[in-house]
Structure formats: C-alpha cells, structure tokens
Design a protein around this motif. Structure first.
Motif, PDB file in Angstrom:
ATOM      1  N   GLY A 192       0.816  -1.216   0.000  1.00  0.00           N
ATOM      2  CA  GLY A 192       0.000   0.000   0.000  1.00  0.00           C
ATOM      3  C   GLY A 192       0.841   1.252   0.000  1.00  0.00           C
ATOM      4  O   GLY A 192       2.038   1.250  -0.333  1.00  0.00           O
ATOM      5  N   GLU A 193       0.205   2.345   0.411  1.00  0.00           N
ATOM      6  CA  GLU A 193       0.830   3.669   0.342  1.00  0.00           C
ATOM      7  C   GLU A 193       0.973   4.270   1.731  1.00  0.00           C
ATOM      8  O   GLU A 193       0.087   4.151   2.581  1.00  0.00           O
ATOM      9  N   LEU A 194       2.112   4.919   1.928  1.00  0.00           N
ATOM     10  CA  LEU A 194       2.385   5.607   3.185  1.00  0.00           C
ATOM     11  C   LEU A 194       2.469   7.108   2.943  1.00  0.00           C
ATOM     12  O   LEU A 194       3.009   7.546   1.929  1.00  0.00           O
ATOM     13  N   GLN A 195       1.904   7.870   3.872  1.00  0.00           N
ATOM     14  CA  GLN A 195       1.989   9.325   3.795  1.00  0.00           C
ATOM     15  C   GLN A 195       2.361   9.867   5.162  1.00  0.00           C
ATOM     16  O   GLN A 195       2.002   9.273   6.198  1.00  0.00           O
ATOM     17  N   LEU A 205      -4.129   0.872   3.279  1.00  0.00           N
ATOM     18  CA  LEU A 205      -4.033  -0.549   2.966  1.00  0.00           C
ATOM     19  C   LEU A 205      -4.744  -0.870   1.650  1.00  0.00           C
ATOM     20  O   LEU A 205      -5.894  -0.456   1.439  1.00  0.00           O
ATOM     21  N   PRO A 206      -4.132  -1.636   0.769  1.00  0.00           N
ATOM     22  CA  PRO A 206      -4.803  -2.030  -0.476  1.00  0.00           C
ATOM     23  C   PRO A 206      -5.750  -3.209  -0.228  1.00  0.00           C
ATOM     24  O   PRO A 206      -5.628  -3.914   0.779  1.00  0.00           O
ATOM     25  N   LEU A 238      -5.550   3.064   7.425  1.00  0.00           N
ATOM     26  CA  LEU A 238      -6.715   3.464   6.644  1.00  0.00           C
ATOM     27  C   LEU A 238      -6.921   2.525   5.452  1.00  0.00           C
ATOM     28  O   LEU A 238      -5.996   1.828   5.019  1.00  0.00           O
ATOM     29  N   ASN A 239      -8.135   2.534   4.931  1.00  0.00           N
ATOM     30  CA  ASN A 239      -8.376   1.824   3.676  1.00  0.00           C
ATOM     31  C   ASN A 239      -8.071   2.780   2.526  1.00  0.00           C
ATOM     32  O   ASN A 239      -7.663   3.928   2.734  1.00  0.00           O
ATOM     33  N   GLU A 240      -8.303   2.328   1.300  1.00  0.00           N
ATOM     34  CA  GLU A 240      -7.950   3.152   0.143  1.00  0.00           C
ATOM     35  C   GLU A 240      -8.802   4.414   0.035  1.00  0.00           C
ATOM     36  O   GLU A 240      -8.403   5.386  -0.613  1.00  0.00           O
ATOM     37  N   ASP A 241      -9.955   4.408   0.715  1.00  0.00           N
ATOM     38  CA  ASP A 241     -10.813   5.600   0.702  1.00  0.00           C
ATOM     39  C   ASP A 241     -10.425   6.609   1.774  1.00  0.00           C
ATOM     40  O   ASP A 241     -11.053   7.654   1.902  1.00  0.00           O
ATOM     41  N   ALA A 244     -10.869   4.741   8.431  1.00  0.00           N
ATOM     42  CA  ALA A 244     -10.222   3.767   9.319  1.00  0.00           C
ATOM     43  C   ALA A 244     -10.476   2.360   8.809  1.00  0.00           C
ATOM     44  O   ALA A 244     -11.613   1.980   8.520  1.00  0.00           O
ATOM     45  N   ALA A 245      -9.425   1.594   8.679  1.00  0.00           N
ATOM     46  CA  ALA A 245      -9.536   0.246   8.126  1.00  0.00           C
ATOM     47  C   ALA A 245     -10.261  -0.673   9.102  1.00  0.00           C
ATOM     48  O   ALA A 245     -10.178  -0.509  10.326  1.00  0.00           O
ATOM     49  N   GLN A 246     -10.971  -1.664   8.526  1.00  0.00           N
ATOM     50  CA  GLN A 246     -11.620  -2.694   9.312  1.00  0.00           C
ATOM     51  C   GLN A 246     -10.744  -3.951   9.292  1.00  0.00           C
ATOM     52  O   GLN A 246     -10.470  -4.522   8.231  1.00  0.00           O
ATOM     53  N   LEU A 247     -10.330  -4.348  10.446  1.00  0.00           N
ATOM     54  CA  LEU A 247      -9.485  -5.539  10.568  1.00  0.00           C
ATOM     55  C   LEU A 247     -10.281  -6.633  11.279  1.00  0.00           C
ATOM     56  O   LEU A 247     -10.913  -6.386  12.321  1.00  0.00           O
ATOM     57  N   SER A 248     -10.277  -7.816  10.709  1.00  0.00           N
ATOM     58  CA  SER A 248     -11.145  -8.889  11.164  1.00  0.00           C
ATOM     59  C   SER A 248     -11.023  -9.179  12.654  1.00  0.00           C
ATOM     60  O   SER A 248     -12.012  -9.467  13.318  1.00  0.00           O
TER      61      SER A 248
END
Length: 391
Positions: A192-195, A205-206, A238-241, A244-248
């Motif tokens: 993925g991408e870091l900023q 996260l992709p 974060l997700n691509e949008d 906040a990312a959802q982690l299982s």
C-alpha cells in the motif's frame, strides 16, 4: 704307549742295560768345589720395565682425561656465558633501538596492557552523543510473529535531503535491507501507500493485503508499524478511501500512539542465533519500577532474561527517576562483556520507554564501556544498532 703292557721284570732288565756312571774325582776335590760354589747370577726381572710403562701410561691417561674434562667444563661455562650475554644483548637491543626519546614507551606498554585485558566492549544501541553526521532509520523487523526494533545508522551524505523525515528514510532505504540475511523474515516495504503529515503517519491498505490473515498477523503488523515509526505522535491505518480500516480480529483500527505504553526489553533470537533486545509486547508492567524488576524473569519461552545468573538488585522510584541498586557490589569486568552490556542496555531501554531516567549503583566500576555510573545514565534513543554500509 697306551697299548704296550709293561711288567716289573721288563723294567728291571731295561734299567740294568743303562751304562753305569762313575765319578773318579777325589772326594776332597768334590767337597772343595761344593764348599766354594759360586752363586748363580740372578735372572733379571724382565716384567719390571713393562709394569713401570703400564703405570706411567695409566698416570698420563688419567692426567690427560682430567685436563680434557677441565677444559671442557671451562669451555662449556664460557659457551653458556657467551650465550647468556648474547641473549641479554638480543633482548636489550630492540629496547635500545625502539625506545623513543619522548617517553612514549610507557604509552605503548599501557596500550599493550589494555589489549591483554581483552577486546573492548562496545555499546549495541544508538545514543544521541554518537549520531553526529548520521541519520537513524528505525525499523521493526519481523521474525516468527515477533518484532525486533532495529536501528540503521545512515551517513547523512547518503540521504536524498539534508533533513529527511521518518517516511523519507523508510522509503529510500527499507527496500535495500537484506532482512533474511540478517536472520529475519522478508516483511518490508509495507504493502500500500504511506503518507506523512507533520508527525502523523498514514498507511493506506490495499484490497487483499496480507496483514489481516489472523490475529497473530494483525498484531505483528501493528507492532511493526509502532516500532518503525516510534518517533511519530500518531499512526493511522486506513483503507484506500482514507477511512479507518476494518481488521477482522480487532475491528476498526484505532490510531496508534507509539511509545504510549512502556516496554520491558528482553533478549530475542533471530534465525542466525544472534540475540537482540526486543520489547515484550502485551507482557510489560504499567510502571518503570515493576518493569525493571520483571527483567529478572523471562515472560515466556521465546524471550530470555538479560540478567546474568546470580545477579540480583532492587529498584527505587522517585517520580520519573528510577534507581537500580545491585544487592552485592557488581564487578562488570567479571561478567562476559556482551552479557554485561545486554543487561545494562536492557535496563536503560526499559527506563527510556517509560520516559524515566535511570541511575545504576553499587558497581565495582565507576565508568565502564561509555557508561558513567556516578550519575544518571545516558539512555539510548533506539536499540540494536547496525551501521549502514555504502554500496
């Protein structure tokens, strides 16, 4: 003859046939000659000259042997004396030739004495006083579900900018690290991408990333992020949008605050069997005093205590100041150099992670391997130093 047999009669007849011997001289004449018979001259003693020659020869032989032995002893003594003088001259010659006029011989002897004491023990962590002209890339390397924070000291001329931030250092150098060669799993760079925005790091996260395959992989990922960007105030997952990312296994990923909770630093081995100082995630006490005392026992079978067997101490805490006191005077020189260094640096890293100062007392040495025990210790800024080699 052995076969002839003689009898008495034959012998008597034979004797009768012998002619009769008659002496017609007058008795007076015979008597006179017997009375005035001259003594026969004595035979000379022919053995006497031979005996004298033998005695003379033996005497001369003994004398010669004695003289030869004396000469040999004298020659041996002279030879030994000459050899001793030659050895002394040889031993003294280098001294006379190499002894400088400025008296630096004493300095050389001192250096030789120090060298004989064994190799110099070096600190393995990174200290602010040793960072002139260099940048530190701290990165959380992964091995068997654990994270080992490792510090690459990079000469400033290798950086793209004069003052690179944490993300710039990571993106420039993380992909060049031979993780497997160092004994770790291949884990970096992140997917993925870091900023970076100020002191906040955001990781986008992709879809289909590998950081959510189980609770262990998720914890490994989060701990790695925290150790890699330890100097930042906040890390967002974060997700691509940009949400906040959802982690299982944890649900919504909350922002991470690096260093919010202090850590006890234990020893953890990589595949090369080299031991590294690493925090015990989720197993560290809430305060610095308990964390320092906890170092005496391993939290599980994978970590190893950095405290050598037989060493005991107590801890006194006054606000943000911790004092560690050895129960018996501790001679650091009597310990294995690496073990002694790992012990001191594990204590220092543990205190630093809690934002506490550390004073170590009751050591036989006032100063040792860059540490001054007469005052508060200089605390590391990062563990497990590796100097970056120019390629």
């Amino acid at each position: 003859m052995p076969n002839d047999k003689w009898n008495d009669e034959e012998i008597e007849n034979l004797l009768r046939d012998f002619p009769k011997i008659q002496d017609r001289r007058p008795k007076a004449e015979v008597y006179k000659k017997l009375s005035h018979k001259e003594q026969a001259p004595k035979q000379p003693k022919r053995w006497l000259p031979l005996l004298v020659a033998i005695v003379t020869f033996l005497s001369i032989s003994v004398l010669v042997a004695s003289l030869l032995q004396q000469n040999g002893t004298d020659s041996s003594s002279e030879s030994e004396s000459s050899e001793a003088e030659s050895t002394m001259a040889t031993d003294e010659a280098p001294t006379e030739q190499t002894e400088p006029a400025d008296g630096s011989t004493k300095e050389s002897e001192g250096a030789a004495s120090l060298a004989a004491d064994g190799p110099e023990v070096k600190r393995s962590a990174v200290y602010e006083s040793e960072l002139e002209g260099a940048h530190v890339l701290r990165i959380g390397l992964a091995y068997h579900g654990y994270v080992v924070p490792t510090s690459f000291v990079i000469p400033e001329q290798l950086a793209d900018t004069a003052e690179p931030n944490a993300l710039e250092l990571y993106e420039t150098f993380a992909g060049q690290i031979d993780e497997s060669g160092l004994g770790f799993d291949e884990y970096h760079p992140y997917e993925g991408e870091l900023q970076q925005n100020g002191s906040t790091i955001s990781h986008f996260l992709p879809d289909g990333h590998s950081y959510d395959q189980g609770s262990a992989s998720t914890l490994l990922y989060l701990n790695s992020l925290e150790q890699t960007f330890m100097g930042q105030q906040e890390i967002r997952v974060l997700n691509e949008d940009g949400e906040a990312a959802q982690l299982s296994h944890v649900g919504t990923a909350e922002p991470l605050v690096p260093g919010e909770q202090g850590q006890s630093f234990y020893l953890l081995a990589s595949s090369t069997s080299e031991w590294h100082l690493a925090p015990a995630y989720g197993m560290s006490p809430e305060n610095v005093g308990d964390a320092l005392m906890a170092l005496q026992q391993s939290p599980n079978e994978d970590y190893r205590t950095p405290i050598p067997e037989g060493v005991s101490y107590r801890v006194e805490v006054d606000g943000m100041n911790a004092t560690l006191i050895f129960e018996e005077p501790l001679d650091l020189e009597a310990l294995d150099g690496m073990e002694a260094m790992q012990m001191i640096e594990s204590m220092a890293l543990t205190a630093q992670s809690y934002g506490s100062s550390l004073t170590v007392s009751n050591t036989a040495q006032v100063e040792w391997a860059g540490f001054d025990f007469s005052k508060e210790l200089e605390l590391p800024v990062s563990p497990n130093r590796i100097d970056w080699l120019e390629k």
